[in-house]
Structure formats: C-alpha cells, structure tokens
Scaffold this motif. Structure first.
Motif, PDB file in Angstrom:
ATOM      1  N   ILE A 242       0.787  -1.380   0.057  1.00 54.85           N
ATOM      2  CA  ILE A 242       0.380   0.177   0.482  1.00 54.85           C
ATOM      3  C   ILE A 242       0.328   1.427   0.073  1.00 54.85           C
ATOM      4  O   ILE A 242       0.554   1.796  -0.177  1.00 54.85           O
ATOM      5  CB  ILE A 242      -1.279  -0.266   0.998  1.00 54.85           C
ATOM      6  CG1 ILE A 242      -1.999  -1.272   1.428  1.00 54.85           C
ATOM      7  CG2 ILE A 242      -1.837   1.562   1.085  1.00 54.85           C
ATOM      8  CD1 ILE A 242      -2.946  -1.238   0.082  1.00 54.85           C
ATOM      9  N   HIS A 243       1.788   0.718   0.999  1.00 54.79           N
ATOM     10  CA  HIS A 243       2.818   2.630   0.278  1.00 54.79           C
ATOM     11  C   HIS A 243       3.249   2.851  -0.938  1.00 54.79           C
ATOM     12  O   HIS A 243       4.014   3.528  -1.460  1.00 54.79           O
ATOM     13  CB  HIS A 243       3.836   1.866   1.605  1.00 54.79           C
ATOM     14  CG  HIS A 243       3.834   2.359   2.912  1.00 54.79           C
ATOM     15  ND1 HIS A 243       3.225   3.394   3.552  1.00 54.79           N
ATOM     16  CD2 HIS A 243       4.619   1.830   3.831  1.00 54.79           C
ATOM     17  CE1 HIS A 243       3.171   3.607   4.781  1.00 54.79           C
ATOM     18  NE2 HIS A 243       3.913   2.350   5.274  1.00 54.79           N
ATOM     19  N   VAL A 244       3.736   1.841  -1.112  1.00 52.67           N
ATOM     20  CA  VAL A 244       4.481   1.363  -2.464  1.00 52.67           C
ATOM     21  C   VAL A 244       3.304   2.396  -3.677  1.00 52.67           C
ATOM     22  O   VAL A 244       3.480   3.035  -5.016  1.00 52.67           O
ATOM     23  CB  VAL A 244       5.111  -0.063  -3.370  1.00 52.67           C
ATOM     24  CG1 VAL A 244       5.650   0.723  -4.405  1.00 52.67           C
ATOM     25  CG2 VAL A 244       6.420   0.081  -1.925  1.00 52.67           C
ATOM     26  N   LEU A 245       2.192   1.247  -3.242  1.00 52.05           N
ATOM     27  CA  LEU A 245       0.708   1.959  -4.069  1.00 52.05           C
ATOM     28  C   LEU A 245       0.237   3.481  -3.916  1.00 52.05           C
ATOM     29  O   LEU A 245       0.812   4.226  -4.985  1.00 52.05           O
ATOM     30  CB  LEU A 245      -0.247   1.268  -3.767  1.00 52.05           C
ATOM     31  CG  LEU A 245      -1.310   1.286  -4.969  1.00 52.05           C
ATOM     32  CD1 LEU A 245      -1.303   1.140  -6.831  1.00 52.05           C
ATOM     33  CD2 LEU A 245      -2.545   0.545  -4.622  1.00 52.05           C
ATOM     34  N   SER A 246       0.644   4.214  -2.882  1.00 51.36           N
ATOM     35  CA  SER A 246       0.559   5.111  -2.369  1.00 51.36           C
ATOM     36  C   SER A 246       1.376   5.923  -3.243  1.00 51.36           C
ATOM     37  O   SER A 246       0.581   7.086  -3.837  1.00 51.36           O
ATOM     38  CB  SER A 246       0.014   5.598  -1.505  1.00 51.36           C
ATOM     39  OG  SER A 246      -0.253   7.423  -0.217  1.00 51.36           O
TER      40      SER A 246
END
Length: 236
Positions: free
Chosen positions: A222-226
């Motif tokens: 989720i961090h990388v996607l965000s």
C-alpha cells in the motif's frame, strides 16, 4: 485462543479492505466484460496466498533459525518480488488513479491493531519485547501519526500531498527498522545482550506468521502503491 483469533480476524479484515479497494478501482476503470474476470483474479490471489501461508507454516518448514531464514525465503522475499513487479508493470495504468488517496493513506492505521497483537503476543510468550512497542518497534507510534497527518491533509487541507508522500517513505523506513530488529534478534542476539535467538520458535507458527507473510507485505504494498499514485498526482 483469543490471540490467535485476533491475528486471523485482522487478516480477514485487511483482505476485505483490499477487495473493497480493488473492486472500486475495477468498477471505475474496466468495462463490464472485464470486471468479473479481474475480480475473480483478485479474490483468488488473496485466498491462494492465505492457503500457501497456512500450509507452509503447518508443514514445519519455517520453524527453524538456520540460515538463510526459511520464513523470509518462503514468504517475505516472494511477496516483495511480487510487489515490485506488480507496481512497476501497473505504474501508468488508470486504475491506480481510481483509488482514493486518503483510503490508501488511512489504511496504514491498521498497524495499530498489529502492534496491539504484538503486545498480547509478548505477554503470551510468542514474541520478545524488543520487537514490540516495549522495545524497538515504533510502528504503533507511526500508525497513530497516520491519523493525525491524514486529518490535517485530507480533512483540514492544511498541507499538501507532498507531506503524504513523505509520510509513506517514512512508513517504509519504519517497516525496514522492524525487519532489522526481528532479524537481528534472531541472528545477532548479542546486540541485545543475549546469547541465543530471542524469538520463541512458536512465533514462527500459524497464525503468528501472518504478520511476516501477509500483513507486513500488505503495508509495504500500500505504501508503494500510494507513492506511485501520488507521484502522478503531484506532477499534474
């Protein structure tokens, strides 16, 4: 038993949220013909990964502290490879922009519950205190700041998306520090004044391995996607 149910229950809740994010993006992006297939792939992928984690843990394969760490080779590294490949291949796809930025950011607050489970695990003898808020794991503090920073950016609009992007990078650094603590307490226990691996071997059984095998990789994903989404939004 309640502790085990806590790990399983949180995993189910996170899966439901991921499905919600995924379905929202799919419905906004693809035509009706493609939606069913993509939703099936999403649900199947989550279910199969849970089945994989269960059987790997149940087999006893990862219940060892021999080097290289089997739990990392069988769970963490494959999930990180998938995250890197998936986000890279989809970095320019329109579906990423069809997920609300505040959803992706506030999602990270689920780590408060993970850390509360860690506290319970320390009390139950399945985890050493150095890997919890009682020691060198500050993830609970970071997870609470998610609520504060998210409020100022998305509700009060007192700061911009660059702060959210920076906070995502900070979150990745926090996760990296936690991985270091876990690995060093196993393979370099002398750093903490111990002579043997500090993690109880039962901590490598199901459902406790759900953190390393699923919940932590999800936080990274989720961090990388965000960050990928924010990079595109900030360029506009």
């Amino acid at each position: 038993m309640m502790l085990k149910l806590g790990y399983i229950g949180l995993t189910i809740a996170v899966c439901v949220l991921l499905i919600h994010f995924g379905f929202t993006a799919i419905d906004k992006t693809f035509n009706e013909e493609s939606r069913k297939r993509k939703k099936t792939i999403l649900i199947s992928g989550l279910v199969l990964w849970q089945v994989y984690i269960f059987f790997v843990a149940a087999s006893g394969f990862i219940q060892t502290f021999s080097f290289p760490p089997r739990f990392a080779l069988s769970m963490i590294i494959p999930s990180f490879i998938f995250i890197g490949m998936f986000v890279y291949q989809n970095r320019d796809k329109s579906w990423i922009m069809n997920i609300s930025p505040n959803w992706l950011f506030f999602f990270q607050s689920f780590r408060i519950l993970v850390e509360l489970l860690f506290v319970g695990s320390v009390a139950a003898g399945f985890l050493h205190k150095e890997a919890s808020i009682e020691g060198y794991n500050f993830d609970m503090v970071y997870a609470f700041t998610i609520l504060i920073v998210g409020y100022f950016v998305f509700v009060k609009q007192a700061a911009g998306l660059r702060l959210i992007r920076a906070w995502n990078y900070l979150g990745l650094l926090v996760l990296a520090s936690i991985i270091f603590v876990f690995m060093s307490t196993i393979y370099k226990p002398e750093l903490y004044g111990a002579t043997e691996p500090m993690l109880p071997i039962d901590g490598l059984t199901y459902p406790y391995v759900l953190v390393a095998g699923f919940l932590m990789p999800v936080a990274v994903f989720i961090h990388v996607l965000s960050i990928t989404q924010l990079n595109r939004l900030i360029k506009k």
